[in-house]
Scaffold this motif. Structure first.
Motif, PDB file in Angstrom:
ATOM      1  N   CYS A 126       0.655  -1.180   0.110  1.00 39.76           N
ATOM      2  CA  CYS A 126      -0.122   0.180  -0.075  1.00 39.76           C
ATOM      3  C   CYS A 126       0.851   1.231   0.005  1.00 39.76           C
ATOM      4  N   ILE A 127       0.229   2.444  -0.343  1.00 35.49           N
ATOM      5  CA  ILE A 127       1.015   3.737  -0.249  1.00 35.49           C
ATOM      6  C   ILE A 127       0.622   4.163   1.089  1.00 35.49           C
ATOM      7  N   GLY A 128       1.586   3.417   2.024  1.00 31.91           N
ATOM      8  CA  GLY A 128       1.380   3.679   3.407  1.00 31.91           C
ATOM      9  C   GLY A 128       0.257   2.979   4.197  1.00 31.91           C
ATOM     10  N   SER A 129       0.297   2.351   5.272  1.00 32.49           N
ATOM     11  CA  SER A 129      -0.840   1.672   5.739  1.00 32.49           C
ATOM     12  C   SER A 129      -2.167   2.644   5.866  1.00 32.49           C
ATOM     13  N   LYS A 130      -2.278   3.808   6.156  1.00 33.39           N
ATOM     14  CA  LYS A 130      -3.196   4.834   6.225  1.00 33.39           C
ATOM     15  C   LYS A 130      -3.959   4.686   4.800  1.00 33.39           C
ATOM     16  N   GLU A 131      -3.306   4.700   3.721  1.00 35.81           N
ATOM     17  CA  GLU A 131      -4.158   4.539   2.486  1.00 35.81           C
ATOM     18  C   GLU A 131      -4.820   3.195   2.352  1.00 35.81           C
ATOM     19  N   GLY A 132      -4.138   2.149   2.718  1.00 35.00           N
ATOM     20  CA  GLY A 132      -4.378   0.903   2.750  1.00 35.00           C
ATOM     21  C   GLY A 132      -5.712   0.489   3.415  1.00 35.00           C
ATOM     22  N   PHE A 133      -5.783   1.215   4.575  1.00 34.43           N
ATOM     23  CA  PHE A 133      -6.793   1.158   5.572  1.00 34.43           C
ATOM     24  C   PHE A 133      -8.206   1.949   4.943  1.00 34.43           C
ATOM     25  N   SER A 134      -7.897   3.027   4.569  1.00 36.28           N
ATOM     26  CA  SER A 134      -9.048   3.892   4.165  1.00 36.28           C
ATOM     27  C   SER A 134      -9.623   3.336   2.931  1.00 36.28           C
ATOM     28  N   HIS A 135      -9.002   2.473   2.027  1.00 34.07           N
ATOM     29  CA  HIS A 135      -9.445   1.805   0.725  1.00 34.07           C
ATOM     30  C   HIS A 135     -10.012   0.372   1.264  1.00 34.07           C
ATOM     31  N   MET A 136      -9.543  -0.060   2.122  1.00 32.41           N
ATOM     32  CA  MET A 136     -10.144  -1.121   2.816  1.00 32.41           C
ATOM     33  C   MET A 136     -11.506  -1.066   3.274  1.00 32.41           C
ATOM     34  N   CYS A 137     -11.637   0.046   3.802  1.00 30.27           N
ATOM     35  CA  CYS A 137     -13.095   0.518   4.403  1.00 30.27           C
ATOM     36  C   CYS A 137     -13.909   0.426   3.135  1.00 30.27           C
ATOM     37  N   LEU A 138     -13.562   1.318   2.105  1.00 26.19           N
ATOM     38  CA  LEU A 138     -14.434   1.438   0.729  1.00 26.19           C
ATOM     39  C   LEU A 138     -14.675   0.193   0.295  1.00 26.19           C
ATOM     40  N   ALA A 139     -13.904  -0.718   0.253  1.00 33.93           N
ATOM     41  CA  ALA A 139     -13.672  -2.081  -0.330  1.00 33.93           C
ATOM     42  C   ALA A 139     -15.054  -2.939   0.459  1.00 33.93           C
ATOM     43  N   LEU A 140     -14.892  -2.719   1.735  1.00 33.23           N
ATOM     44  CA  LEU A 140     -15.787  -3.542   2.882  1.00 33.23           C
ATOM     45  C   LEU A 140     -17.193  -3.040   3.117  1.00 33.23           C
ATOM     46  N   LEU A 141     -17.111  -1.697   3.385  1.00 30.80           N
ATOM     47  CA  LEU A 141     -18.202  -1.087   3.961  1.00 30.80           C
ATOM     48  C   LEU A 141     -19.122  -0.175   3.121  1.00 30.80           C
ATOM     49  N   GLY A 142     -20.159   0.000   3.429  1.00 31.28           N
ATOM     50  CA  GLY A 142     -20.943   0.862   2.789  1.00 31.28           C
ATOM     51  C   GLY A 142     -22.356   1.478   3.623  1.00 31.28           C
ATOM     52  N   PRO A 143     -23.316   2.050   2.979  1.00 26.97           N
ATOM     53  CA  PRO A 143     -24.294   2.727   3.779  1.00 26.97           C
ATOM     54  C   PRO A 143     -25.113   1.468   4.737  1.00 26.97           C
ATOM     55  N   GLY A 144     -25.470   1.800   5.939  1.00 28.36           N
ATOM     56  CA  GLY A 144     -25.981   0.946   6.613  1.00 28.36           C
ATOM     57  C   GLY A 144     -24.960  -0.218   7.443  1.00 28.36           C
ATOM     58  N   ASP A 145     -23.788  -0.123   6.935  1.00 28.61           N
ATOM     59  CA  ASP A 145     -22.861  -1.224   7.818  1.00 28.61           C
ATOM     60  C   ASP A 145     -22.324  -0.511   8.819  1.00 28.61           C
ATOM     61  N   THR A 146     -21.879  -1.256   9.907  1.00 31.90           N
ATOM     62  CA  THR A 146     -21.276  -0.828  11.286  1.00 31.90           C
ATOM     63  C   THR A 146     -20.031  -1.494  11.391  1.00 31.90           C
ATOM     64  N   ALA A 147     -18.954  -0.629  11.809  1.00 34.02           N
ATOM     65  CA  ALA A 147     -17.684  -1.037  12.302  1.00 34.02           C
ATOM     66  C   ALA A 147     -17.402  -0.717  13.952  1.00 34.02           C
ATOM     67  N   ILE A 148     -17.048  -1.769  14.518  1.00 34.50           N
ATOM     68  CA  ILE A 148     -16.494  -1.379  15.824  1.00 34.50           C
ATOM     69  C   ILE A 148     -14.994  -1.022  15.910  1.00 34.50           C
ATOM     70  N   ILE A 149     -14.915   0.163  16.537  1.00 31.40           N
ATOM     71  CA  ILE A 149     -13.606   0.740  16.455  1.00 31.40           C
ATOM     72  C   ILE A 149     -13.101   1.083  18.021  1.00 31.40           C
ATOM     73  N   PRO A 150     -11.542   1.221  17.981  1.00 24.99           N
ATOM     74  CA  PRO A 150     -11.162   1.534  19.425  1.00 24.99           C
ATOM     75  C   PRO A 150     -11.590   2.686  19.989  1.00 24.99           C
ATOM     76  N   ALA A 151     -11.608   2.917  21.361  1.00 23.29           N
ATOM     77  CA  ALA A 151     -11.529   4.402  22.050  1.00 23.29           C
ATOM     78  C   ALA A 151     -10.680   4.521  23.033  1.00 23.29           C
ATOM     79  N   PRO A 152     -10.042   5.563  22.919  1.00 25.73           N
ATOM     80  CA  PRO A 152      -9.997   6.589  22.174  1.00 25.73           C
ATOM     81  C   PRO A 152      -9.444   6.077  20.701  1.00 25.73           C
ATOM     82  N   TYR A 153      -9.698   6.741  19.498  1.00 24.02           N
ATOM     83  CA  TYR A 153      -9.353   6.175  18.330  1.00 24.02           C
ATOM     84  C   TYR A 153      -8.371   7.131  17.688  1.00 24.02           C
ATOM     85  N   PHE A 154      -7.465   6.514  16.742  1.00 27.57           N
ATOM     86  CA  PHE A 154      -6.682   7.302  15.751  1.00 27.57           C
ATOM     87  C   PHE A 154      -7.488   7.679  14.852  1.00 27.57           C
TER      88      PHE A 154
END
Length: 424
Positions: A126-154
């Motif tokens: 990936c062009i940095g892991s941040k790019e890869g992560f954000s594009h992975m979100c586009l690949a897997l998630l859409g309207p109505g989908d929910t992700a559990i994330i850490p808190a506090p969060y990056f």
């Protein structure tokens, strides 16, 4: 013969030219709804003052961003220069990374974590892991989908999901067992169930760590609740006191349920080079590759060739870099404790996560405290509220300055607080 349409067009042009374009009202720009879901950039105000002070010649101790201040190894830079001089490396590259680089990533996983990966189907650069992560979100998630994330969060863990039109549930990471219990509770009680679980250990910003058994339970929960797991392993190479951050992919069955992102930004001091990797589940890798195929043509090939040298030849330097960060950690934590601050000793990562001391914590917000240190102490820190509500009351301090500069920062913080007492 001239048509009426031609006369109309000519008349319209002449009418338009009769007035100055500068006098015309600006066209209203209608941005996408997704931008309305993004808050104002909290660090913009801090950065503006930082740059202004530096332009005035004021010496600023900057612990605000986890931006490595040390250079990559000389042989890595030399390989970049050599590869950049070869005209064969200046065309489009493979979006998923050249095969030799992916093989070297597989070698590192085998050597360091005992994990066997197929470079063809289970690793993607990936062009940095941040790019890869954000594009992975586009690949897997859409309207109505929910992700559990850490808190506090990056921030990208929250806003990568939001930019993909998904929803988030944030769960506190301070206690790993409680975090896992809350994941199960959320999956049992939220309808529709969350689609993805995003985890990040060593954690940014809090530097929380876990042991390998944590990931075994993550895999069990993922199977039970049909969760796709994304582990952000950005600080895999920065650890202290003999602690070894575990890889999610080392847990039995992990590659059946998720992926792991790693980066060369931290331990290898290659932040600006933008070299990251995604490894694990082949279907998730394929989905990310599909998105990337539309968005980019991969990293500059000379950078990829230099990254191979870094992976093959500089592991000792990566360990030495951790020792440098450990020395900085010890200086900063000891200094802040002498001022009366409560600061846990981080076992990994590039940050100290410090609670704002009383009476300032009760008297002002975290952002106001950080602004006070910036404006009157000439010290830059990240306010914890920039990482969500769970970060309020804390500061993130990056270990990117030298030990001497960190000692200077502690002195300036102490002097600043003496000049700005809080009276009840």
């Amino acid at each position: 013969m001239t048509s009426d349409a031609s006369k109309l067009d000519s008349s319209a042009v002449n009418s338009e030219n009769s007035g100055s374009m500068a006098d015309q009202p600006a066209m209203a720009i209608r941005v996408a709804d997704r931008l309305e879901r993004l808050p104002p950039y909290m660090f913009g105000r801090i950065n503006a003052i930082l740059y202004q002070k530096r332009s005035e010649g004021i010496d600023m101790v900057d612990m605000g961003m986890g931006n490595p201040s040390d250079p990559p190894q000389p042989e890595v830079i030399a390989k970049l220069a050599e590869a950049a001089s070869d005209k064969a490396n200046h065309g489009y590259s493979q979006a998923n990374g050249i095969a030799s680089l992916r093989r070297e990533v597989a070698n590192k996983y085998k050597r360091k974590y005992g994990v066997t990966l197929d470079p063809e189907s289970e690793i993607l650069s990936c062009i940095g892991s941040k790019e890869g992560f954000s594009h992975m979100c586009l690949a897997l998630l859409g309207p109505g989908d929910t992700a559990i994330i850490p808190a506090p969060y990056f921030p990208i863990h929250m806003y990568g999901v939001i930019l993909a039109s998904g929803n988030v549930v944030s769960l506190d990471v301070a206690d790993p067992d409680k975090f896992l219990s809350n994941v199960a509770y959320t999956c049992e009680n939220l309808s529709p169930r969350p689609k993805a679980l995003i985890i990040n250990y060593p954690h940014n910003p809090s530097s929380a760590t876990i042991d390998p058994s944590f990931f075994i339970e993550v895999v069990r929960l993922a199977r039970k609740y049909d969760l796709m797991v994304i582990h952000d392993f950005a600080y895999a190479d920065v650890a202290f006191d003999g602690y070894q951050p575990p890889s999610f992919l080392a847990a039995p069955g992990a590659s059946k349920v998720g992926v792991e992102f790693t980066t060369m930004s931290k331990g290898y001091n290659m932040a600006g080079w933008r070299v990251g990797f995604c490894a694990g589940n082949p279907d998730m890798i394929r989905a990310l590759a599909t998105i990337k195929g539309y968005y980019d043509y991969g990293m500059f090939q000379a950078v990829q060739l230099a990254a191979i040298v870094a992976l093959k030849e500089t592991e000792a330097a990566v360990e030495a870099q951790s020792a440098i960060y450990q020395g900085r950690r010890d200086v900063l934590v000891a200094g802040l404790r002498q001022l009366g601050w409560e600061v846990p000793t981080p076992k990994a990562g590039m940050f100290a996560w410090a609670q704002v001391p009383e009476p300032w914590r009760s008297a002002m917000s975290t952002i106001d405290f950080a602004m006070m240190l910036l404006e009157d102490g000439n010290v830059v820190v990240s306010p914890g509220s920039g990482f969500g509500p769970a970060g309020e009351g804390y500061l993130r301090l990056a270990l990117v300055e030298s030990e001497e500069r960190l000692q200077q920062a502690v002195r300036q913080i102490g002097d600043c607080l003496k000049r700005n007492p809080v009276t009840k």
